[in-house]
Design an enzyme around this catalytic site. Structure first.
Site, PDB file in Angstrom:
ATOM      1  N   LYS A   1       0.823  -1.214   0.000  1.00 15.46           N
ATOM      2  CA  LYS A   1       0.000   0.000   0.000  1.00 15.46           C
ATOM      3  C   LYS A   1       0.859   1.266   0.000  1.00 15.46           C
ATOM      4  O   LYS A   1       2.055   1.233   0.271  1.00 15.46           O
ATOM      5  CB  LYS A   1      -0.966  -0.027   1.191  1.00 15.46           C
ATOM      6  CG  LYS A   1      -2.117  -1.006   0.933  1.00 15.46           C
ATOM      7  CD  LYS A   1      -3.213  -0.964   1.966  1.00 15.46           C
ATOM      8  CE  LYS A   1      -4.333  -1.920   1.560  1.00 15.46           C
ATOM      9  NZ  LYS A   1      -5.332  -2.106   2.601  1.00 15.46           N
TER      10      LYS A   1
ATOM     11  N   ARG B   1      -3.265  -9.899   5.370  1.00 16.66           N
ATOM     12  CA  ARG B   1      -3.729  -9.986   3.973  1.00 16.66           C
ATOM     13  C   ARG B   1      -2.589  -9.488   3.097  1.00 16.66           C
ATOM     14  O   ARG B   1      -2.213  -8.314   3.184  1.00 16.66           O
ATOM     15  CB  ARG B   1      -4.985  -9.124   3.808  1.00 16.66           C
ATOM     16  CG  ARG B   1      -5.611  -9.180   2.419  1.00 16.66           C
ATOM     17  CD  ARG B   1      -6.829  -8.264   2.374  1.00 16.66           C
ATOM     18  NE  ARG B   1      -7.493  -8.330   1.084  1.00 16.66           N
ATOM     19  CZ  ARG B   1      -7.113  -7.635   0.016  1.00 16.66           C
ATOM     20  NH1 ARG B   1      -6.077  -6.822   0.081  1.00 16.66           N
ATOM     21  NH2 ARG B   1      -7.760  -7.760  -1.121  1.00 16.66           N
TER      22      ARG B   1
HETATM   23  N1  HH2 Z   1      -7.367  -3.888   1.111  1.00 19.12           N
HETATM   24  C1  HH2 Z   1      -7.748  -3.952  -0.184  1.00 19.12           C
HETATM   25  C2  HH2 Z   1      -8.882  -4.682  -0.555  1.00 19.12           C
HETATM   26  N2  HH2 Z   1      -9.604  -5.366   0.354  1.00 19.12           N
HETATM   27  N3  HH2 Z   1      -9.937  -6.043   2.592  1.00 19.12           N
HETATM   28  C3  HH2 Z   1      -9.574  -5.994   3.879  1.00 19.12           C
HETATM   29  N4  HH2 Z   1     -10.269  -6.670   4.802  1.00 19.12           N
HETATM   30  N5  HH2 Z   1      -8.474  -5.271   4.297  1.00 19.12           N
HETATM   31  C4  HH2 Z   1      -7.721  -4.558   3.428  1.00 19.12           C
HETATM   32  O1  HH2 Z   1      -6.751  -3.884   3.867  1.00 19.12           O
HETATM   33  C5  HH2 Z   1      -8.088  -4.572   2.041  1.00 19.12           C
HETATM   34  C6  HH2 Z   1      -9.225  -5.335   1.666  1.00 19.12           C
HETATM   35  C7  HH2 Z   1      -6.943  -3.225  -1.218  1.00 19.12           C
HETATM   36  O2  HH2 Z   1      -5.933  -4.040  -1.731  1.00 19.12           O
HETATM   37  P1  HH2 Z   1      -6.024  -4.813  -3.143  1.00 19.12           P
HETATM   38  O3  HH2 Z   1      -7.147  -5.798  -3.107  1.00 19.12           O
HETATM   39  O4  HH2 Z   1      -4.706  -5.372  -3.470  1.00 19.12           O
HETATM   40  O5  HH2 Z   1      -6.293  -3.664  -4.190  1.00 19.12           O
HETATM   41  P2  HH2 Z   1      -7.552  -3.271  -5.072  1.00 19.12           P
HETATM   42  O6  HH2 Z   1      -8.606  -2.752  -4.138  1.00 19.12           O
HETATM   43  O7  HH2 Z   1      -7.016  -2.213  -5.995  1.00 19.12           O
HETATM   44  O8  HH2 Z   1      -8.033  -4.503  -5.805  1.00 19.12           O
END
Ligand code: HH2
Length: 266
Positions: free
Chosen positions: A214, A248
């Site tokens: 992030k 995660r």
């Molecule tokens: N972060 C993201 C998405 N879902 N869920 C939880 N519980 N906690 C988090 O910190 C979290 C989450 C964002 O990361 P990512 O899925 O890699 O990115 P994107 O939203 O661009 O798909």
């Protein structure tokens, strides 16, 4: 909520999206998604978190139909992979479909604020991740504001846990997540990371922390997304030190190794 021995659980991110902030497009077809899942399983993942909508800062929502088109084939294909499957969604209709298809966990970045979301999961048996977010993904990073970020995130999570219990959901199904980067500045994220134990003590629920790749890691290291692996592993270890039971992550192999060393010596 423990992995092998006393190792915390590693949740591997499986984004079936064209536009996720760190891996957009990399696993966007069924074939690519399944081969990434296989790799994560070989690398020691404990839970696979399947997402069909990018919620990166500035992102636009996708329709539930589009999200289902992305997520459901992957969920069906991985159903018998031997690992618990989580679905990362804020749409009640997607939650219902995912539960019917056998999802073990629903991970809602809106913390089940939508009464229809709570209704969609209340009669099921799957685990639930209640996450905090200030604002909406499209605008959440424009001016995040708190008087006391740890107290306010704690208030939100506590209220959502009460609402879940009032909807008939057993506490054993719940975990909580402060939502790093979701309507938070670097200082807000650092305060939450340092005080994860405070949230844990207050809520008495397992904590999930998502810091992987992030902006926070980018700001602290000065590195672009593709060079944030070491910083992300360090962030996961700090989260575990402060009480996180689930991390995660995108980089499963490296995080699993780091946690093995950490837990052996800690
Ligand atoms: N972060 C993201 C998405 N879902 N869920 C939880 N519980 N906690 C988090 O910190 C979290 C989450 C964002 O990361 P990512 O899925 O890699 O990115 P994107 O939203 O661009 O798909």
């Amino acid at each position: 909520m423990q992995g092998e021995g006393s190792r915390p659980l590693v949740m591997g991110v499986l984004n079936v999206t064209p536009d996720s902030f760190s891996d957009g497009g990399a696993h966007a077809t069924l074939e690519l998604a399944l081969s990434h899942a296989e790799q994560m399983i070989a690398d020691g993942v404990d839970i696979i978190d399947i997402g069909g909508e990018s919620t990166r800062p500035g992102s636009a929502p996708v329709s539930p139909a589009q999200e289902m088109d992305r997520v459901m084939p992957v969920l069906y294909a991985l159903r018998d992979c031997g690992k618990p499957l989580s679905v990362d969604t804020r749409r009640p209709s997607v939650m219902r479909e995912a539960i019917a298809a056998g999802a073990d966990m629903i991970n809602d970045i809106e913390g089940f604020r939508d009464p229809a979301s709570l209704a969609a999961v209340s009669d099921a048996e799957c685990a639930l991740c209640i996450m905090h977010m200030q604002g909406e993904p499209g605008t959440m990073q424009s001016d995040p504001t708190y008087v006391d970020v740890v107290a306010e995130v704690g208030d939100f999570l506590a209220a959502r846990a009460v609402a879940a219990r009032e909807a008939g959901i057993a506490s054993q199904r719940l975990c909580i997540d402060p939502g790093f980067g979701f309507g938070k500045t670097l200082d807000h994220n650092l305060a939450l990371l340092r005080e994860l134990d405070t949230l844990q003590d207050r809520l008495q629920l397992p904590l999930l922390a998502g810091l992987s790749r992030k902006t926070m890691v980018g700001k602290l290291t000065g590195k672009p997304i593709e060079q944030r692996m070491a910083g992300s592993v360090a962030a996961a270890l700090v989260a575990v030190k402060h009480g996180a039971r689930i991390v995660r992550v995108h980089d499963v192999a490296e995080t699993v190794d780091a946690l093995k060393v950490w837990t052996a010596a800690a």
